[in-house]
Design an enzyme around this catalytic site. Sequence first.
Site, PDB file in Angstrom:
ATOM      1  N   LYS A   1      -9.244  -0.441  -5.760  1.00 37.15           N
ATOM      2  CA  LYS A   1      -9.327   0.229  -4.456  1.00 37.15           C
ATOM      3  C   LYS A   1     -10.695   0.858  -4.270  1.00 37.15           C
ATOM      4  O   LYS A   1     -11.170   1.611  -5.117  1.00 37.15           O
ATOM      5  CB  LYS A   1      -8.236   1.314  -4.374  1.00 37.15           C
ATOM      6  CG  LYS A   1      -8.233   2.122  -3.074  1.00 37.15           C
ATOM      7  CD  LYS A   1      -7.706   1.322  -1.890  1.00 37.15           C
ATOM      8  CE  LYS A   1      -7.850   2.071  -0.565  1.00 37.15           C
ATOM      9  NZ  LYS A   1      -6.756   2.951  -0.236  1.00 37.15           N
TER      10      LYS A   1
ATOM     11  N   HIS B   1       0.876  -1.203   0.000  1.00 39.99           N
ATOM     12  CA  HIS B   1       0.000   0.000   0.000  1.00 39.99           C
ATOM     13  C   HIS B   1       0.901   1.239   0.000  1.00 39.99           C
ATOM     14  O   HIS B   1       1.489   1.581   1.024  1.00 39.99           O
ATOM     15  CB  HIS B   1      -0.892   0.004   1.241  1.00 39.99           C
ATOM     16  CG  HIS B   1      -1.873   1.139   1.289  1.00 39.99           C
ATOM     17  ND1 HIS B   1      -3.204   0.952   1.612  1.00 39.99           N
ATOM     18  CD2 HIS B   1      -1.737   2.475   1.056  1.00 39.99           C
ATOM     19  CE1 HIS B   1      -3.829   2.117   1.576  1.00 39.99           C
ATOM     20  NE2 HIS B   1      -2.952   3.063   1.251  1.00 39.99           N
TER      21      HIS B   1
ATOM     22  N   HIS C   1     -10.609   0.973   1.843  1.00 41.63           N
ATOM     23  CA  HIS C   1     -10.395   1.963   2.901  1.00 41.63           C
ATOM     24  C   HIS C   1     -11.581   1.810   3.844  1.00 41.63           C
ATOM     25  O   HIS C   1     -12.692   2.224   3.530  1.00 41.63           O
ATOM     26  CB  HIS C   1     -10.313   3.385   2.331  1.00 41.63           C
ATOM     27  CG  HIS C   1     -10.044   4.401   3.401  1.00 41.63           C
ATOM     28  ND1 HIS C   1      -8.828   5.043   3.540  1.00 41.63           N
ATOM     29  CD2 HIS C   1     -10.818   4.847   4.426  1.00 41.63           C
ATOM     30  CE1 HIS C   1      -8.878   5.844   4.598  1.00 41.63           C
ATOM     31  NE2 HIS C   1     -10.077   5.741   5.152  1.00 41.63           N
TER      32      HIS C   1
ATOM     33  N   HIS D   1       1.549   5.359  -1.680  1.00 40.68           N
ATOM     34  CA  HIS D   1       1.163   6.547  -2.459  1.00 40.68           C
ATOM     35  C   HIS D   1       2.424   7.163  -3.049  1.00 40.68           C
ATOM     36  O   HIS D   1       3.309   7.595  -2.304  1.00 40.68           O
ATOM     37  CB  HIS D   1       0.475   7.587  -1.573  1.00 40.68           C
ATOM     38  CG  HIS D   1      -0.804   7.087  -0.979  1.00 40.68           C
ATOM     39  ND1 HIS D   1      -2.026   7.274  -1.586  1.00 40.68           N
ATOM     40  CD2 HIS D   1      -1.055   6.383   0.158  1.00 40.68           C
ATOM     41  CE1 HIS D   1      -2.975   6.711  -0.851  1.00 40.68           C
ATOM     42  NE2 HIS D   1      -2.411   6.163   0.224  1.00 40.68           N
TER      43      HIS D   1
ATOM     44  N   ASP E   1       1.418   2.617   3.510  1.00 40.70           N
ATOM     45  CA  ASP E   1       0.564   3.804   3.349  1.00 40.70           C
ATOM     46  C   ASP E   1       1.409   5.070   3.452  1.00 40.70           C
ATOM     47  O   ASP E   1       0.937   6.107   3.925  1.00 40.70           O
ATOM     48  CB  ASP E   1      -0.580   3.827   4.376  1.00 40.70           C
ATOM     49  CG  ASP E   1      -1.686   4.812   3.974  1.00 40.70           C
ATOM     50  OD1 ASP E   1      -1.743   5.197   2.797  1.00 40.70           O
ATOM     51  OD2 ASP E   1      -2.473   5.197   4.856  1.00 40.70           O
TER      52      ASP E   1
HETATM   53  O1  DOR Z   1      -3.414   9.216   5.827  1.00 40.28           O
HETATM   54  C1  DOR Z   1      -3.809   8.939   4.707  1.00 40.28           C
HETATM   55  N1  DOR Z   1      -3.295   9.537   3.615  1.00 40.28           N
HETATM   56  N2  DOR Z   1      -4.784   8.047   4.577  1.00 40.28           N
HETATM   57  C2  DOR Z   1      -5.371   7.802   3.396  1.00 40.28           C
HETATM   58  O2  DOR Z   1      -6.279   7.015   3.362  1.00 40.28           O
HETATM   59  C3  DOR Z   1      -4.958   8.550   2.191  1.00 40.28           C
HETATM   60  C4  DOR Z   1      -3.604   9.055   2.317  1.00 40.28           C
HETATM   61  C5  DOR Z   1      -3.285  10.085   1.263  1.00 40.28           C
HETATM   62  O3  DOR Z   1      -3.520   9.823   0.081  1.00 40.28           O
HETATM   63  O4  DOR Z   1      -2.785  11.149   1.609  1.00 40.28           O
HETATM   64 ZN    ZN Z   2      -3.404   5.020   1.601  1.00 44.68          ZN
END
Ligand code: DOR
Ligand code: ZN
Length: 349
Positions: free
Chosen positions: A99, A14, A136, A16, A249
């Site tokens: 997702k 997971h 989520h 980003h 994450d």
């Molecule tokens: O803390 C988070 N940041 N939780 C999420 O679900 C999304 C993520 C983000 O994309 O910044």
């Molecule tokens: Zn996330």
Amino acid sequence: MTNSITLRRPDDWHLHLRDGAMLGAVAPHSAEFGRAIIMPNLVPPVVTGDQARAYRDRIMKALPDGAALRPLMTLYLTETTDPADIVASHADGLIAAVKLYPAGATTNSASGVTDFDRVRPVLEAMAEAGVPLCVHGEVTDPEVDIFDREAVFIDRILDPLRRATPGLRVVMEHVTTSDGVDYVRGNASGGAMGATITTHHLVINRNAILAGGIRPHYYCLPVAKRESHRLALRKAAMSGEGPFFLGTDSAPHPDSAKLQPCGCAGCFTAPNTMSILAHVFEEDGALDRLEAFTSLNGPAFYAMPPNEDRIRLTRQETEVSFPTEIAAGDETVTIFDPGFPLFWQTEPA
Ligand code: DOR
Ligand code: ZN
């Protein structure tokens, strides 16, 4: 005391990576992971197979030469998603999962799902084709206390949805509560469920955000819960049990967006994740189970082989210093501070 351990190369289930200048700045910090499930919550979101292919190309360009990382793409589920596109993209090996964001639950989730009945045909097609759904898991009902949103999601949404769609394989992303851990554990047989656990949720509880002053860099979603939940997550991560695996994450935001009256959710943990994990597993006498969490359980869930090559984590005599921030274009992004000195360092094995 163990001073060195060798692991199969870890994966991040997971992650980003964002886009543009931010992508260029953060992607190299995940380059040592073998594979990563790439979150699709860009603006606009990655909804179609064509968009996922184009995004994967941009990620490959942003990675340094020799990077191990292979991006595993996901599609962002909307109420108008075409099931055929999902099935074809998965069959092609382009996407690893889809997702689901409840609309309004978190960063860039506005195009997510409001009415779960409307995505029923897509979920059925996914169950049939064996495409995992990454969830989520928070309700967005403003009446529900933010610290209860995960537990309420399980009762109101996740459990009914799974009962209505037999065969759908679900990953509860960034699980933050003992309720989530228990639910996943109780429903994991036959690979029906898995859960990612983040690095930061193993380290902080809600006091880190709120006690003694407000600390925006510890604010993420789902928000960190009370200590008993953090301990349940640590136990699950360190149990070696198959359904629990690492999904950092890691969610970078410019400091200018975090340090606001209404700041963004996300902790940027990519640069120091493995060092922090070695620290906490060592602390709990579970270093021998780190490999299951970072390198074995995730591939087993996704029906992929574990990485063939290995990394070594070595405990240094003196503190390993990570920078406190990185530059991203004209912005800075603060690296997650675990609040304790780090001694473990990663090297190729
Ligand atoms: O803390 C988070 N940041 N939780 C999420 O679900 C999304 C993520 C983000 O994309 O910044
Ligand atoms: Zn996330």
